[in-house]
Design an enzyme around this catalytic site. Structure first.
Site, PDB file in Angstrom:
ATOM      1  N   ARG A 185       0.849  -1.209   0.000  1.00 14.10           N
ATOM      2  CA  ARG A 185       0.000   0.000   0.000  1.00 14.10           C
ATOM      3  C   ARG A 185       0.873   1.243   0.000  1.00 14.10           C
ATOM      4  NH1 ARG A 185      -2.442  -4.226   1.787  1.00 14.10           N
ATOM      5  NH2 ARG A 185      -4.569  -4.623   1.098  1.00 14.10           N
ATOM      6  N   ASP A 214      -0.371  -7.413  -3.661  1.00 14.63           N
ATOM      7  CA  ASP A 214      -1.742  -7.076  -3.265  1.00 14.63           C
ATOM      8  C   ASP A 214      -2.392  -6.308  -4.409  1.00 14.63           C
ATOM      9  OD1 ASP A 214      -4.086  -6.463  -1.639  1.00 14.63           O
ATOM     10  OD2 ASP A 214      -2.799  -6.817   0.103  1.00 14.63           O
ATOM     11  N   HIS A 284      -7.246 -10.185  -3.577  1.00  8.82           N
ATOM     12  CA  HIS A 284      -6.165  -9.187  -3.434  1.00  8.82           C
ATOM     13  C   HIS A 284      -5.130  -9.351  -4.556  1.00  8.82           C
ATOM     14  CE1 HIS A 284      -7.287  -7.192   0.274  1.00  8.82           C
ATOM     15  NE2 HIS A 284      -7.555  -8.361   0.830  1.00  8.82           N
ATOM     16  N   GLU A 348     -10.093 -12.258   2.614  1.00  2.00           N
ATOM     17  CA  GLU A 348     -10.950 -11.308   1.902  1.00  2.00           C
ATOM     18  C   GLU A 348     -11.045 -11.607   0.399  1.00  2.00           C
ATOM     19  OE1 GLU A 348     -10.267  -7.470   4.808  1.00  2.00           O
ATOM     20  OE2 GLU A 348      -8.788  -7.800   3.237  1.00  2.00           O
ATOM     21  N   TRP A 420      -6.531 -13.520  12.441  1.00  2.00           N
ATOM     22  CA  TRP A 420      -6.500 -12.050  12.447  1.00  2.00           C
ATOM     23  C   TRP A 420      -7.850 -11.416  12.756  1.00  2.00           C
ATOM     24  CZ3 TRP A 420      -8.838  -8.512   8.976  1.00  2.00           C
ATOM     25  CH2 TRP A 420      -9.522  -9.085   7.879  1.00  2.00           C
ATOM     26  N   TYR A 445      -2.996  -5.359  15.769  1.00  2.00           N
ATOM     27  CA  TYR A 445      -3.027  -4.512  14.566  1.00  2.00           C
ATOM     28  C   TYR A 445      -2.466  -3.137  14.909  1.00  2.00           C
ATOM     29  CZ  TYR A 445      -4.804  -7.500  10.934  1.00  2.00           C
ATOM     30  OH  TYR A 445      -4.903  -8.474   9.975  1.00  2.00           O
ATOM     31  N   ASP A 447      -1.573  -0.898  12.843  1.00  2.00           N
ATOM     32  CA  ASP A 447      -1.971   0.206  11.967  1.00  2.00           C
ATOM     33  C   ASP A 447      -3.124   0.968  12.623  1.00  2.00           C
ATOM     34  OD1 ASP A 447      -3.586  -2.070  11.634  1.00  2.00           O
ATOM     35  OD2 ASP A 447      -4.188  -1.506   9.606  1.00  2.00           O
ATOM     36  N   TRP A 495      -0.134  -2.702   8.471  1.00  2.00           N
ATOM     37  CA  TRP A 495      -0.641  -2.362   7.141  1.00  2.00           C
ATOM     38  C   TRP A 495      -0.388  -0.880   6.917  1.00  2.00           C
ATOM     39  CZ3 TRP A 495      -1.861  -6.567   4.438  1.00  2.00           C
ATOM     40  CH2 TRP A 495      -2.227  -7.730   5.130  1.00  2.00           C
ATOM     41  N   THR A 496      -0.161  -0.504   5.658  1.00  2.00           N
ATOM     42  CA  THR A 496       0.395   0.838   5.460  1.00  2.00           C
ATOM     43  C   THR A 496      -0.479   1.759   4.595  1.00  2.00           C
ATOM     44  OG1 THR A 496       1.733  -0.016   3.625  1.00  2.00           O
ATOM     45  CG2 THR A 496       2.770   0.028   5.793  1.00  2.00           C
ATOM     46  N   GLU A 497      -1.804   1.561   4.659  1.00  2.00           N
ATOM     47  CA  GLU A 497      -2.687   2.445   3.898  1.00  2.00           C
ATOM     48  C   GLU A 497      -2.346   3.927   4.111  1.00  2.00           C
ATOM     49  OE1 GLU A 497      -3.797  -0.267   5.400  1.00  2.00           O
ATOM     50  OE2 GLU A 497      -5.541  -1.102   4.352  1.00  2.00           O
TER      51      GLU A 497
END
Ligand code: ACM
Length: 561
Positions: A185, A214, A284, A348, A420, A445, A447, A495-497
């Site tokens: 991301r 992803d 993904h 997902e 998760w 998490y 993030d 996670w790096t959104e």
């Protein structure tokens, strides 16, 4: 807690840093994270400045490298050369207390990653049976030295290089102590990935879960499919903040070459860290679909995604060519990474396209998959993909890890589940006899926000996982006692959104990484948040400052409240 009391207790703990000969009070705890299994403080101190280093001839190359790197750094920091030798008979002499200086020797009776450390006024004697044991002994010694050891240059002349005498026996609680890093991301340079690995190694973590593919980008160069990085590594914009309807229109991307990946693997190995690569499938996968639209369910056009979330566009796993593509990708990834495990994602993956796609429906009929109480036919189609990849990787000597969605339908033995969406998936899996790595959003998490006052925090995903929440995690909670051995350990996920810079990445990681370190390393009776908090404030923050890391200081505020 009131501020004066807090400062008084910080000072009391700081006294532990002083050499035993100078400390007025008898000390009972030391400033080491993760806290060692057994510590007995004895009389006197050892002078590390210019001390000779002796290595047992039986030590392997990685163990020697850990020692020599430390000897070089210590020499530089204290301005006096520490010579390194491998004299014959060092193990026997060390055991009999006949050595001076640092002595490292192999004791095959010790377990994997275990070490002992005996510090007397004359010598520092270390034993371990493998490289990680020696690497961790060195990390513990570094934590017992002034923070300047974590710098690059020489320390001030008046730095005190004495280490208090003590006896340490130490071994981890769990074999898997991980941190995950999403380089999709947002993309992080090799240098920043190495800094991430380095700080993991300070705290005896041993697995980096590297998220490399992803919807938003394909970050690993493959010889067989060079287009994946020529096309799939770049997107034509990135959504701005939380506005899912906009993007900045700026081309963004990057990838790691094979040479860079090999370099990172070596760098990690020298620090006791195995890298587990993740190729997220069969959802993904937009970066691959944008590169090779023929892999999709025909619902294109496809583009490397500019936004976050879960896309309905997934691989057409009803086509044999798609399965062969996945096997080829995983085959090359398995060749590159020496890790025993390859992570195949599995999270997902919406089933909307498979319900409508003739190839997927034909495959469902061919395999005789039916909706029943175990799951839908489409969930079982995902099981078929998981099992195929599992069998394929087993033929290459590897095992799979998958996110807990792989449990839906029917999972085959040999797979490891990464829990998760809460701990429930992991509890069910462990009680059913699967190995599990715990990474529930509730505790792991990172993030998520780490402070309540969101306005003054960098934009984060959502949620609230402060450092004490990570610290409070018990990975074996609700697992039947006779099944707890299936819990391999725990991991924080980053996670790096919304993480736009190296500084922000480190801010989200630290000090929560230190909390997961004690979750993974320490026996429950040795975990104590108050002791941890004081050590983080008085001892680890100065180390992180000298090593140049950015970190969140919320824990200071909580101490002052
Ligand atoms: C995940 O956070 N989607 C595994």
């Amino acid at each position: 807690m009131n501020t004066i009391k807090t400062i008084a207790s910080i000072l009391a703990v700081s006294a532990l840093l002083a050499p035993a000969s100078l400390a007025k009070e008898k000390t009972t705890t030391i400033n080491v994270i993760p806290y060692p299994s057994s510590v007995e403080i004895t009389k006197g101190s050892f002078s590390a400045r210019g001390a000779q280093f002796n290595c047992d001839a039986a030590m392997d190359e990685l163990s020697r490298k850990a020692v020599s790197t430390f000897a070089i750094r210590l020499s530089k920091a204290c301005g006096k050369t520490c010579t390194l030798a491998s004299p014959v008979g060092i193990a026997k002499n060390a055991r009999e207390g006949k050595v001076k200086g640092f002595a490292f020797y192999v004791d095959p009776a010790l377990g994997s990653e275990e070490y002992t450390l005996s510090i007397t006024p004359k010598a520092v004697i270390v034993s371990a049976s493998d490289a990680n044991g020696f690497i961790y002994a060195v990390q513990t010694i570094k934590q017992l030295l002034p923070a300047e050891i974590y710098g690059r240059g020489a320390a001030p002349d008046n730095t005190n290089w004495r280490i208090p005498c003590m006896e340490i026996k130490d071994a981890p609680r769990f074999p898997y102590r991980g941190a995950h890093l999403d380089c999709v991301r947002h993309f992080f340079s090799v240098d920043e990935v190495k800094r991430y690995i380095d700080v993991m190694s300070f705290y005896k973590l041993n697995r980096l879960h590297w998220h490399l593919t992803d919807d938003q980008g394909w970050r690993i160069e493959l010889q067989r499919y060079p287009e994946l990085t020529l096309v799939g590594a770049f997107r034509n914009g990135t959504m701005v903040a939380r506005d899912f309807d906009s993007d900045d229109g700026i081309r963004y991307g990057g990838y790691y070459t094979r040479a860079q990946i090999n370099d990172v693997i070596r760098f990690a190995r020298e620090r006791g860290i195995t890298i587990i690569p993740e190729v997220d499938l069969p959802g993904h996968m937009l970066a691959a679909l944008a590169t090779y639209p023929e892999l999709g369910c025909g619902t294109g056009p496809y583009e490397v995604w500019k936004r976050w979330g879960v896309s309905d566009q997934v691989l057409n796993v009803g086509r044999e060519e798609v399965m062969v593509f996945l096997e080829n990708v995983l085959g090359e990834v398995a060749e590159i990474f020496p890790s025993e495990y390859i992570h195949i994602g599995g999270d997902e993956c919406p089933k909307k396209e498979w319900k409508e796609n003739p190839d997927c429906q034909a495959k469902i009929r061919e395999l005789g998959l039916k909706d029943d109480e175990k799951g839908t036919a489409e969930q079982k189609l995902q099981n078929y993909v998981t099992l195929r990849m599992q069998k394929f990787l087993e033929s290459k000597g590897k095992k799979i890890i998958g996110w807990d969605e792989i449990l839906e339908g029917e999972l085959q033995s040999g797979a490891t589940v990464m829990s998760w969406r809460g701990a429930e998936g992991g509890i069910t899996a462990a009680n059913a006899g699967f190995d599990v790595i715990m990474t529930p959003t509730s505790h792991c998490y990172i993030d998520y926000y780490q402070a309540k006052d969101r306005e003054h925090e960098p934009l984060a995903f959502d949620g609230y996982v402060p450092v004490e929440k990570v610290y409070s995690f018990n990975p074996v909670d609700k697992i039947n006692p006779d099944m707890q051995y299936h819990i391999l350990g725990a991991q924080v996920n980053l996670w790096t959104e919304y993480i736009l810079s190296d500084q922000q990445l480190e801010y989200m990681l630290l000090p929560r990484l230190l909390a997961i370190s004690e979750v993974g390393w320490c026996a429950p009776e040795l975990r104590n948040f108050e002791r941890f908090r004081q050590t983080v404030i008085t001892h680890e923050f100065p180390i992180l400052d000298i090593a140049g890391y950015n970190y969140c200081k919320e824990i200071l505020k909580e101490a002052a409240e």
